[in-house]
Enzyme design. Structure first.
Site, PDB file in Angstrom:
ATOM      1  N   ARG A  72      24.772  83.658  17.271  1.00 57.04           N
ATOM      2  CA  ARG A  72      26.666  83.939  17.675  1.00 57.04           C
ATOM      3  C   ARG A  72      26.703  82.616  16.865  1.00 57.04           C
ATOM      4  O   ARG A  72      28.092  81.890  17.017  1.00 57.04           O
ATOM      5  CB  ARG A  72      26.820  84.558  18.705  1.00 57.04           C
ATOM      6  CG  ARG A  72      28.369  84.298  19.027  1.00 57.04           C
ATOM      7  CD  ARG A  72      28.479  85.473  20.510  1.00 57.04           C
ATOM      8  NE  ARG A  72      27.810  83.992  21.535  1.00 57.04           N
ATOM      9  CZ  ARG A  72      28.069  84.703  22.979  1.00 57.04           C
ATOM     10  NH1 ARG A  72      28.583  85.989  22.729  1.00 57.04           N
ATOM     11  NH2 ARG A  72      28.132  83.705  23.122  1.00 57.04           N
ATOM     12  N   LYS A 174      32.976  81.514  19.358  1.00 53.64           N
ATOM     13  CA  LYS A 174      32.813  80.751  20.690  1.00 53.64           C
ATOM     14  C   LYS A 174      33.749  79.150  19.922  1.00 53.64           C
ATOM     15  O   LYS A 174      33.086  78.359  20.120  1.00 53.64           O
ATOM     16  CB  LYS A 174      31.615  80.206  21.660  1.00 53.64           C
ATOM     17  CG  LYS A 174      31.619  80.496  22.640  1.00 53.64           C
ATOM     18  CD  LYS A 174      30.512  81.407  23.358  1.00 53.64           C
ATOM     19  CE  LYS A 174      30.394  80.308  24.693  1.00 53.64           C
ATOM     20  NZ  LYS A 174      31.568  80.879  25.999  1.00 53.64           N
ATOM     21  N   GLU A 210      40.184  91.228  27.515  1.00 54.12           N
ATOM     22  CA  GLU A 210      38.945  90.454  27.484  1.00 54.12           C
ATOM     23  C   GLU A 210      39.686  90.143  29.293  1.00 54.12           C
ATOM     24  O   GLU A 210      40.321  90.013  29.200  1.00 54.12           O
ATOM     25  CB  GLU A 210      38.775  89.136  26.421  1.00 54.12           C
ATOM     26  CG  GLU A 210      38.357  89.309  25.364  1.00 54.12           C
ATOM     27  CD  GLU A 210      37.049  88.016  25.191  1.00 54.12           C
ATOM     28  OE1 GLU A 210      35.787  88.168  26.125  1.00 54.12           O
ATOM     29  OE2 GLU A 210      37.752  87.719  24.265  1.00 54.12           O
TER      30      GLU A 210
HETATM   31  N1  PLP Z   1      34.528  86.631  26.452  1.00 53.76           N
HETATM   32  C1  PLP Z   1      34.453  84.924  26.150  1.00 53.76           C
HETATM   33  C2  PLP Z   1      35.490  84.410  26.153  1.00 53.76           C
HETATM   34  C3  PLP Z   1      33.238  83.772  26.844  1.00 53.76           C
HETATM   35  O1  PLP Z   1      33.445  82.863  26.639  1.00 53.76           O
HETATM   36  C4  PLP Z   1      32.144  84.766  26.979  1.00 53.76           C
HETATM   37  C5  PLP Z   1      30.736  83.780  27.582  1.00 53.76           C
HETATM   38  O2  PLP Z   1      30.819  83.134  26.632  1.00 53.76           O
HETATM   39  C6  PLP Z   1      31.933  85.889  26.408  1.00 53.76           C
HETATM   40  C7  PLP Z   1      32.433  86.558  26.752  1.00 53.76           C
HETATM   41  C8  PLP Z   1      30.896  86.472  27.117  1.00 53.76           C
HETATM   42  O3  PLP Z   1      30.146  86.444  26.427  1.00 53.76           O
HETATM   43  P1  PLP Z   1      27.699  86.448  27.251  1.00 53.76           P
HETATM   44  O4  PLP Z   1      27.182  87.427  27.508  1.00 53.76           O
HETATM   45  O5  PLP Z   1      27.660  86.021  25.530  1.00 53.76           O
HETATM   46  O6  PLP Z   1      28.158  84.943  27.472  1.00 53.76           O
HETATM   47  C1  COI Z   2      29.458  81.690  29.180  1.00 58.76           C
HETATM   48  O1  COI Z   2      29.927  82.809  29.710  1.00 58.76           O
HETATM   49  O2  COI Z   2      28.884  81.017  28.857  1.00 58.76           O
HETATM   50  C2  COI Z   2      30.372  81.262  29.227  1.00 58.76           C
HETATM   51  O3  COI Z   2      30.876  80.925  28.572  1.00 58.76           O
HETATM   52  C3  COI Z   2      32.087  81.144  30.056  1.00 58.76           C
HETATM   53  C4  COI Z   2      32.221  79.881  30.457  1.00 58.76           C
HETATM   54  C5  COI Z   2      33.354  79.349  29.132  1.00 58.76           C
HETATM   55  C6  COI Z   2      31.801  78.993  32.116  1.00 58.76           C
END
Ligand code: PLP
Ligand code: COI
Length: 331
Positions: A72, A174, A210
């Site tokens: 990612r 991200k 989201e």
């Molecule tokens: N959505 C957003 C906008 C996020 O910042 C995150 C955090 O990383 C997630 C979803 C959850 O993604 P992940 O499960 O890969 O941490």
């Molecule tokens: C994560 O879950 O890694 C996120 O990005 C959330 C965060 C901005 C603390």
């Protein structure tokens, strides 16, 4: 310090030279001195990742699906026209940061972990809107507890008329700008007494996208685990894992499809999921003045099972599907 329980001693820094990444090294310096004309300050050329290291009962240190963060971060780099990282550099940084700060990894049994934050910024004097000539890749970490207060207790959320990302914008990666755009709607929700915000799809504002910095999932009355399909959400690694566990361990049907906010009562349970959020049960969603409550305000049985499975895997108490965990140890 927000979500962090304390700061740690070591971080990793690597820079590009003539457009190519060089291997980096550890430093104890928390501060970065860069040119005032750097793209990260003006044109949002910055991005990050988030992953966690967990200590198991036997004292092993393990990372949860870090290859997916590696993939990612490179998708995010492509989107902001910055050079891709090699696997060697990414894991050299993660491993060194985790091992050098290993005394700060919370002990097994506390429900805590070491949150690892890789990031890349475009730096160097640049006034025109174009990609930077130089980049910094850095990783730091901090021990953390729960992101939303209260552990596995259900929280109230509210929809917003604001968008964090556009339909064909940067929602799937991200990048820093998405989070800048989310601060105001988050503040409005907090001021109104909610734990956070539910974003709707930016094109029609009729479908759930989201939950702040986490993905949404719901469980229907006939036990199908559903998550939104949308071009403006971050593809969550936690969400992917939950769908897998729901299907392969709990034997439930799963679907990735549109979740219309006006049809929210199709779900008897709902949750937010992410590295930081883990699984945070949603108690209610308020939309245009109407409040819809899930599971009579309690934490539902499917969410409880998914949480137990996922945390069991994080901490090494439940066997993980092949390839999900990476042990970090001295070479
Ligand atoms: N959505 C957003 C906008 C996020 O910042 C995150 C955090 O990383 C997630 C979803 C959850 O993604 P992940 O499960 O890969 O941490
Ligand atoms: C994560 O879950 O890694 C996120 O990005 C959330 C965060 C901005 C603390």
């Amino acid at each position: 310090m927000g979500y962090a329980l304390k700061e740690t001693e070591y971080r990793y820094r690597a820079w590009t030279k003539d457009g190519k990444w060089q291997m980096g090294k550890l430093t104890t310096d928390k501060y970065i001195t860069i040119h005032e004309g750097s793209n990260v300050f003006h044109y949002g050329q910055g991005l990050f990742e988030g992953l966690k290291a967990y200590k198991t009962k036997s004292g092993k240190i393990q990372l949860f699906r870090p290859e997916m963060n590696f993939e990612r971060i490179n998708q995010s780099l492509d989107r902001i026209v910055a050079p891709r990282l090699s696997k060697e550099l990414f894991f050299d940084a993660i491993d060194q940061v985790v091992l050098s700060n290993k005394d700060d990894i919370p002990e097994y049994g506390l429900g805590q972990s070491l949150y690892i934050r890789p990031f890349v910024i475009g730096q160097g004097m640049n006034l025109g809107v174009k990609p930077s000539d130089e980049y910094l890749f850095s990783v730091f970490c901090a021990p953390v507890g729960t992101y939303f207060k209260g552990g596995l207790s259900a929280l109230d959320f509210i929809t917003t008329d604001y968008d964090r990302a556009a339909t064909n914008g940067t929602g799937q990666v991200k990048v820093a700008g998405n989070y800048g755009a989310s601060l105001y709607p988050r503040q409005l929700a907090k001021d109104a007494g909610y734990a956070g915000v539910i974003y709707l799809d930016p094109a029609t504002h009729t479908k759930i996208d989201e939950v702040g910095a986490a993905n949404f999932f719901g469980v229907t009355h006939d036990n199908v685990v559903v998550t939104p399909k949308s071009s403006s959400i971050l593809p969550s690694i936690t969400r992917k894992s939950i769908l897998y566990l729901a299907e392969h361990v709990l034997g439930l049907k799963t679907e990735e499809r549109e979740c219309f906010i006006d049809n929210i009562s199709e779900f008897k349970e709902a949750g937010a999921c992410g590295t930081a959020a883990i699984i945070t049960p949603i108690k209610s969603i308020t939309h245009k003045g109407n409040k819809y409550q899930f599971s009579d305000g309690e934490v539902g049985p499917t969410i409880t099972k998914l949480f137990e499975l996922l945390s069991g895997i994080y901490y090494g108490d439940i066997e993980a599907p092949e390839g999900w965990l990476r042990e970090v140890k001295e070479k």
